[in-house]
Enzyme design. Sequence first.
Site, short mmCIF file in Angstrom:
data_model
loop_
_atom_site.label_atom_id
_atom_site.label_comp_id
_atom_site.label_asym_id
_atom_site.label_seq_id
_atom_site.Cartn_x
_atom_site.Cartn_y
_atom_site.Cartn_z
N HIS A 1 -7.44 0.47 -4.80
CA HIS A 1 -6.79 -0.49 -3.91
C HIS A 1 -5.30 -0.18 -3.76
CE1 HIS A 1 -6.12 -4.08 -1.75
NE2 HIS A 1 -5.73 -4.84 -2.74
N TYR B 1 23.59 0.26 -20.58
CA TYR B 1 23.73 0.74 -19.20
C TYR B 1 24.35 -0.37 -18.36
CZ TYR B 1 22.43 2.53 -14.58
OH TYR B 1 22.45 2.98 -13.29
N HIS C 1 0.87 -1.18 0.00
CA HIS C 1 0.00 0.00 0.00
C HIS C 1 0.91 1.23 0.00
CE1 HIS C 1 -4.01 -1.91 1.40
NE2 HIS C 1 -3.22 -2.86 0.97
#
Lengths: 235, 235, 235, 235
Positions: free
Chosen positions: C174, C232, C100
């Site tokens: 969510h 890279y 979250h």
Amino acid sequence: MYDKEIRELKEKVLEANLELYKSNLVFFTFGNVSGVNRQRNLVAIKPSGVDYKKLSLKNMVIVNLDGKILTSGLNPSSDTKTHLVLYNSFSEIGGVAHTHSRFATILAQALNSASCLGTTHADYFYGEIPCTQIISDEAIEKDYEHETGILIKNTFSERNIDYKEMKACLVASHGPFTWGKDPAEAVFISKVLEEVSLQNFYTRLINPQKKSMKKTLIDRHYFRKHGKNAYYGQK
Amino acid sequence: MYDKEIRELKEKVLEANLELYKSNLVFFTFGNVSGVNRQRNLVAIKPSGVDYKKLSLKNMVIVNLDGKILTSGLNPSSDTKTHLVLYNSFSEIGGVAHTHSRFATILAQALNSASCLGTTHADYFYGEIPCTQIISDEAIEKDYEHETGILIKNTFSERNIDYKEMKACLVASHGPFTWGKDPAEAVFISKVLEEVSLQNFYTRLINPQKKSMKKTLIDRHYFRKHGKNAYYGQK
Amino acid sequence: MYDKEIRELKEKVLEANLELYKSNLVFFTFGNVSGVNRQRNLVAIKPSGVDYKKLSLKNMVIVNLDGKILTSGLNPSSDTKTHLVLYNSFSEIGGVAHTHSRFATILAQALNSASCLGTTHADYFYGEIPCTQIISDEAIEKDYEHETGILIKNTFSERNIDYKEMKACLVASHGPFTWGKDPAEAVFISKVLEEVSLQNFYTRLINPQKKSMKKTLIDRHYFRKHGKNAYYGQK
Amino acid sequence: MYDKEIRELKEKVLEANLELYKSNLVFFTFGNVSGVNRQRNLVAIKPSGVDYKKLSLKNMVIVNLDGKILTSGLNPSSDTKTHLVLYNSFSEIGGVAHTHSRFATILAQALNSASCLGTTHADYFYGEIPCTQIISDEAIEKDYEHETGILIKNTFSERNIDYKEMKACLVASHGPFTWGKDPAEAVFISKVLEEVSLQNFYTRLINPQKKSMKKTLIDRHYFRKHGKNAYYGQK
């Protein structure tokens, strides 16, 4: 190619990279600092994609001002060519730093130059911190990192900005490059730039019409700290 | 000029400067705290441009209320004259602090006074925290730091603000000055000011029409903590 | 069911969960990481609602790809079925993470996909990071966590997004799910996603009309780090 | 009045106050936590204006549910009467916390209830977290802290909110109060409230039209963690 001057250059560059890392201006392996030895046309720079915690004198890479790699082993930062253009264009700088620091990058992504909104800004940057135009497709296809340096150089010449009074440039959609008399100053300017960018961002967020401070106040603050009439600090 | 009173003044000022530094309200060498000994008309203040980590009793600078430097060696903070005007104008204050703390500076850059939007504000500041007018070109050219103090003083007298009930002022385009009965309180007010400024900023960002709380609620909170009817804390 | 392969899987998953916790992307018991052993169709995952500080090899839960719990004792994360749909749909991934984390969640709550606004984004995510539609009432009532996985899968197939070039999805209202070749990469992508989401959020806040960077610049940055022409980092 | 039950109550309240302090939800001496012993109608609460670092079992204050101070020495928190109204109104709560945590306070200052915008919110708060009306002048003049409690109580009864499913209230222009089965839960809810408030704030900032999530999704998440059909966590 080991000698005292090279070692000293590597030490300064290593130390500046570690300082950059400690200052929370870089995430993961992003960002890089270089330094130049003007007498010998040599640049020391961070190796590409190496974790900051694993940096050492041994893995600093040396290139000349034409981009030739002179140390064996690791590749230099993928942004090396941008650094080289800056050393070749801005003849008195001794160090260059590149970060993806948060609010400088956000301004660059939003295509916003940072006009001078406060004395904190004016203490270190003389006027608006420029954001470049978006790089052309041609430049992207050609030699992208070299062309990024050219973009910065052209931004300064077209807008008549003095690189000694404005030690930072926001590259549109990309992020900031900063420079100074040595790698340590380039990193210091990166730190000030981030705080000034943050304060610029939030000032405009709450007052979108806010224009630059007046020139008299910019002059007072900038020249309080810079030039022959400076009176900030100790002699 | 070494004696016990001077030493005590320097100690208080040193401690307050170190507290300011620890509180993350200053960056690099920005910011400064001073304290006054009213009996002797002496002010101790941070030296200009010196790293906070290198501050010691020895490098605190003593000036008198006319601005004469009485210690040998280091220059006092470049903002010293602003502090002196405040001591000369606000007769009962014992300490002054200046920071470039983030959200107080942002409000000052945006030219916004901080109206009283919540009880946290009212607990410490009685009403709107004023932001000055932009300093005039004449004042910038003349004696800038002295004039900054005059600007604060005039803001308070023109708007009928009592410096004992409002221990902070936002200087337009610049940043906050705070004061208190001693250097420690000036720093404490700087800390509260920063949190209150942040909450003021975000409240107005999400609710731009938000007006000041009503006077009854400001009074209840301010006088719960201040004055003869205060009932917050212990006797 | 104790054997070397299982132990190694649990170790990777434990380590990745602890890394997630240290990275400040999760609060309290929120968030979870899993890993799969493709040869044996087994998934190791964090137990449900257990404090990160109490995680150990012993309390990692093993389920098969049909969702059958094979260890005794603790229940697996309540989001386990979402992870399983991802393993069954995206055949070459080895780890999944759910957080979250602040700005990824804020974008998901605001129902905003994160268009590619800068090179930091393009270095890791090839184009717009998708936000799903809001889950249907039918799906909520049926088998909610399984259906959340289906929602992600359908978002990718309907919009022709390659899960190997876009290792993250924002689930509307969510929060984010990320994946990678192993649990460690899934966590790494969660960290980059959070920074990129933050920069995306603030860029749009100050410049709401900002469109995606042009394709040429996205391609240059993404393929500088990915695919057979990547240059890279070190060989 | 020293006995084992009182000591246990004080210990819980002390520990919860210290946890509140460590969680960065309070500044200076702001904020307070209390706990109740229902059998004996006694409440333990933080003393007023005392530095969190100086809290100990000895300086916890005991009052009865009518507000009579039963320990000698320190005054209880100036918000004590608000706590008492909550204990008298919400018959099954065992602890109350009050903070000036940043984004909960900002929402309260902006007079905004926090509608349910995401699953993180729905996991802990069943629907909109209410913000009260502004307290009346009459209530301010009368018995301010008692009336603040009445304001919360009336907000819940007028809007038919169940205090067991909504353990937080934003007091307009002031800040949040939270509660739970004991002081520790009240503090835990304060922490979740702050993160949820922050995410609510930023979601609305980027998407001002954003309405509450639909009821089916709120129900799914809230009852996944609460009530007899909960399936989150361990049995």
